[in-house]
Enzyme design. Structure first.
Site, PDB file in Angstrom:
ATOM      1  N   ASP A 207       7.675 -11.564  10.294  1.00 45.97           N
ATOM      2  CA  ASP A 207       7.110 -11.769  11.623  1.00 45.97           C
ATOM      3  C   ASP A 207       5.855 -10.914  11.800  1.00 45.97           C
ATOM      4  OD1 ASP A 207       7.629 -12.872  14.421  1.00 45.97           O
ATOM      5  OD2 ASP A 207       7.527 -10.726  14.844  1.00 45.97           O
ATOM      6  N   GLU A 267      11.634  -6.353  -8.019  1.00 49.58           N
ATOM      7  CA  GLU A 267      12.855  -5.826  -8.651  1.00 49.58           C
ATOM      8  C   GLU A 267      14.010  -6.821  -8.545  1.00 49.58           C
ATOM      9  OE1 GLU A 267      13.966  -1.974  -7.220  1.00 49.58           O
ATOM     10  OE2 GLU A 267      11.870  -1.320  -7.003  1.00 49.58           O
TER      11      GLU A 267
END
Length: 548
Positions: A207, A267
């Site tokens: 957002d 990751e």
């Protein structure tokens, strides 16, 4: 909870289609009139039947709900009205079982004023949380430190008597802005991201991603010339449109934080980011900046087609041309509707034929695509009385602007029930009687219904690499007809869309073309060298290899 990601396609997001769920209006499972996470689990077979790649779930975190979940008081828990963390885990598991990926809405620019971080920050100018929010002393006359305006109207600064300072709020006064210039704040937010990645999410819709940093020196924003003002992001009655917000957002420090965010996601193979860039002046330019290369965001969505401006062939061509030149090396996600704007069926006054064309167009544009719950049913904006409005934005600017609740009314699942199968209780927003005729069960039994058109368009897109990951080529307009080619190593497709009530005939591009997409209503390529298109008709053709 962890997820084995070793078999996940790292690039699934390229060309993906994302279905946005506004959870409080999707499905209620406990008769309290508010949709919840268990309701989404119950409707997972429906979501899978559409043919989308992922679902994006709007905020469900602990919140006082002043802005309906975009004011978060605990980033790492579920608000009781939506369920529990166990319910969220069940949602992720159900989505995985149905071949869907889960993206969640994450608000990192601000919190609720009821967040523990803000409570500690406002308590003292010296404590460990003192600089976690944007605080500033008043001017000598007691007025705010600069002229920045709130997206919800009025000053972006709110006086706090505890610290005898102002705090920044780009949105509601109950949504104080975090100070991402602080390393501690950045680390805390990255910890939130890791928390949800460890619970198995496949990505985040971020957002207001360009609001993360403000100018450290708090310089005034300059005025925006009247002829450059527009109301894509805020209604025309909002003074927010009077400024060029060059100091209150879009700061260069944002890029370094986004690199840290991307490194964390890397990751977790197969995860992605979808940024919301709120900027009416520089939207496509910023998308190019924020998604270029492999160190920043994966994709951002554009506001250009969320605007009031009608979807003419010339308008679409202009946006595609700008996107092609401003987002080189980046990735755009397109949308016609979401939870913040009037539904496009109403906004553009579309007939059913025009809605079908728009659905097909959205799924043929190069890039990724988002569509909003109920869009696949052809829902129009609900007309609500002032006393039914819950949106603070709508209540502030009524009646010139009626807010966002008209697109947030509950989904309609069954046409014969008063509340459309959404709840057995009293819905938090009234359900439009006009929506009941578009209910899922009504359309399931009608082969020609809008719902089935979306399914066919999604299936068609899934089988054509040029529509998912192809490169745009040769955009042009002839009368009211938009033309473009999209090219991938596997195929070259020609797409034409007559965005009008007027028939058209024109020449095809050179080469040999095979008509495809007849299941979507695509007209056939004629033998006279002309393409004849009726009102709101489309043509999709695949280039055939020349035989010598």
């Amino acid at each position: 909870m962890t997820t084995d990601r070793t078999e996940i396609d790292r690039d699934w997001w390229r060309g993906c289609v994302i279905y946005q769920i506004y959870p409080r209006s999707f499905q209620d499972s406990n008769a309290d009139g508010i949709g919840d996470l268990r309701g989404i689990v119950d409707r997972m077979p429906y979501l899978a039947s559409l043919g989308v790649d992922a679902i994006w779930v709007s905020p469900f975190y602990t919140s006082p709900m002043k802005d309906f979940g975009y004011d978060i008081s605990d980033f790492c828990d579920v608000d009781p009205m939506f369920g529990t963390l166990a319910d969220f885990d069940a949602l992720v598991a159900a989505a995985n079982d149905h071949g869907l990926k889960v993206m969640i809405d994450l608000v990192l620019s601000h919190t609720s004023d009821q967040h523990a971080w803000f409570t500690a920050s406002r308590a003292s100018r010296e404590g460990p949380y003192a600089d976690w929010y944007v605080w500033a002393d008043p001017k000598e006359d007691g007025t705010p430190p600069n002229n920045w305006l709130s997206f919800f109207g009025g000053s972006a600064w709110q006086w706090d008597s505890r610290r005898e300072q102002y705090f920044l709020h780009n949105f509601l006064t109950s949504q104080p802005d975090l100070n991402l210039h602080s390393e501690a704040v950045q680390s805390a937010l990255l910890g939130v991201v890791r928390f949800w990645l460890d619970r198995g999410v496949h990505g985040f819709r971020l957002d207001t991603v360009n609001f993360y940093f403000n100018d450290k020196d708090l310089r005034d924003n300059p005025p925006l010339p009247k002829d450059q003002r527009n109301a894509i992001l805020a209604p025309s009655v909002n003074p927010y449109n009077y400024q060029s917000h060059i100091h209150s957002k879009n700061q260069p420090e944002n890029l370094e934080f986004l690199k840290r965010l991307r490194a964390l996601l890397d990751e977790y193979p197969g995860t992605t980011t979808l940024g919301e860039i709120g900027d009416a002046e520089r939207g496509l330019e910023l998308i190019g900046t924020y998604t270029e290369g492999a160190e920043l965001l994966h994709m951002c969505y554009a506001f250009d087609f969320l605007a009031q401006e009608p979807l003419s062939a010339a308008r679409v061509a202009e946006v595609l041309y700008k996107a092609d030149h401003l987002t080189k090396g980046g990735w755009v996600a397109w949308a016609f509707s979401n939870h913040d704007v009037m539904r496009h069926a109403t906004r553009w006054n579309l007939s059913p034929a025009a809605q079908r064309l728009c659905a097909t167009l959205l799924l043929c544009l190069p890039g990724s695509a988002c569509f909003y719950q109920g869009e696949e049913l052809g829902l129009e904006e609900a007309d609500l009385a002032f006393e039914d409005i819950r949106d603070p934005y709508g209540r502030e600017f009524w009646p010139e602007y009626k807010g966002r609740d008209g697109c947030r009314t509950p989904m309609v699942w069954t046409g014969t029930e008063r509340n459309g199968g959404f709840t057995t209780g009293d819905p938090w927003l009234p359900i439009s009687p006009h929506h009941l005729r578009h209910a899922v069960d009504v359309q399931e039994s009608e082969p020609g219904a809008m719902l089935h058109h979306y399914r066919r368009a999604l299936a068609f897109r899934a089988t054509h690499p040029a529509l998912r990951t192809g490169m745009l080529d040769g955009v042009y307009v002839y009368g009211d007809v938009l033309h473009f080619r999209t090219v991938s190593p596997e195929e070259t497709l020609y797409c034409a869309f007559n965005l009008s009530d007027t028939p058209s005939a024109h020449n095809l591009p050179s080469g040999t073309w095979e008509t495809i997409g007849q299941e979507l209503g695509a007209v056939s390529v004629s033998h006279d060298g002309l393409l004849h298109m009726g009102p709101w008709q489309i043509c999709i053709a695949r280039q055939q290899a020349e035989v010598y």
